[in-house]
Design a protein around this motif. Structure first.
Motif, PDB file in Angstrom:
ATOM      1  N   ILE A  48      -6.040  75.319  81.366  1.00 38.84           N
ATOM      2  CA  ILE A  48      -6.664  74.952  80.371  1.00 38.84           C
ATOM      3  C   ILE A  48      -6.419  76.401  79.712  1.00 38.84           C
ATOM      4  N   GLN A  49      -6.375  76.348  78.483  1.00 44.76           N
ATOM      5  CA  GLN A  49      -5.936  77.306  77.033  1.00 44.76           C
ATOM      6  C   GLN A  49      -7.287  77.030  76.244  1.00 44.76           C
ATOM      7  N   TYR A  50      -6.971  78.020  75.303  1.00 40.17           N
ATOM      8  CA  TYR A  50      -7.583  77.933  74.510  1.00 40.17           C
ATOM      9  C   TYR A  50      -6.853  77.859  72.865  1.00 40.17           C
ATOM     10  N   ASP A  51      -7.454  77.202  71.901  1.00 38.86           N
ATOM     11  CA  ASP A  51      -6.490  76.738  71.206  1.00 38.86           C
ATOM     12  C   ASP A  51      -7.304  77.588  69.948  1.00 38.86           C
ATOM     13  N   PRO A  52      -6.766  78.798  69.420  1.00 35.83           N
ATOM     14  CA  PRO A  52      -7.608  79.417  68.380  1.00 35.83           C
ATOM     15  C   PRO A  52      -7.542  78.842  67.019  1.00 35.83           C
ATOM     16  N   ASP A  53      -6.567  77.839  66.373  1.00 35.53           N
ATOM     17  CA  ASP A  53      -6.274  76.894  65.585  1.00 35.53           C
ATOM     18  C   ASP A  53      -7.324  75.655  65.770  1.00 35.53           C
ATOM     19  N   ILE A  54      -7.817  75.188  66.563  1.00 37.89           N
ATOM     20  CA  ILE A  54      -8.777  74.341  65.996  1.00 37.89           C
ATOM     21  C   ILE A  54     -10.284  74.800  66.684  1.00 37.89           C
ATOM     22  N   GLU A  55     -10.450  76.083  67.288  1.00 36.38           N
ATOM     23  CA  GLU A  55     -11.594  76.738  68.105  1.00 36.38           C
ATOM     24  C   GLU A  55     -11.823  75.747  68.765  1.00 36.38           C
TER      25      GLU A  55
END
Length: 114
Positions: A16-23
């Motif tokens: 699991i990772q957080y993608d800040p571009d798509i929040e």
């Protein structure tokens, strides 16, 4: 040792990772014989989407007669600096073991939190 960025769904593991571009959070199964990823803005949604993605992937595998789990041979190449290689060989020989055994023990220690 439980990893903070892994989610287990029905015995399959996703990073699991957080993608800040798509929040949004992104999950990607790592032990499947193909790609199955999923997105959601919260953990509950991520689990739901992961279950749906896994269900679709497993159904496709059944239809096509494909083994869903990736098989690992236990063999892989590692590139390390020459001086680290030399030091590792010295340590292995001093312990009366092989370089393979030393690496296996070190990896086991690292991934199991030993």
């Amino acid at each position: 040792m439980k990893q903070k960025n892994l989610m287990e769904i029905d015995g399959y593991h996703a990073v699991i990772q957080y993608d800040p571009d798509i929040e949004m959070f992104r999950g990607e199964f790592v032990d499947l014989n193909g790609g199955a990823d999923f997105y959601a803005s919260d953990i509950e949604g991520l689990r739901r989407e992961g279950e749906a993605s896994l269900r679709v992937f497993l159904e496709m595998c059944r239809e096509k007669g494909i083994e869903p789990r990736k098989r690992f041979s236990g063999r892989f190449n590692v590139r390390i600096p020459g001086d680290l290689h030399a030091r590792a060989v010295r340590v292995a020989r001093a312990r009366g073991t092989s370089l393979n055994q030393l690496v296996a023990e070190a990896l086991g220690h690292e991934v199991d939190g030993g």
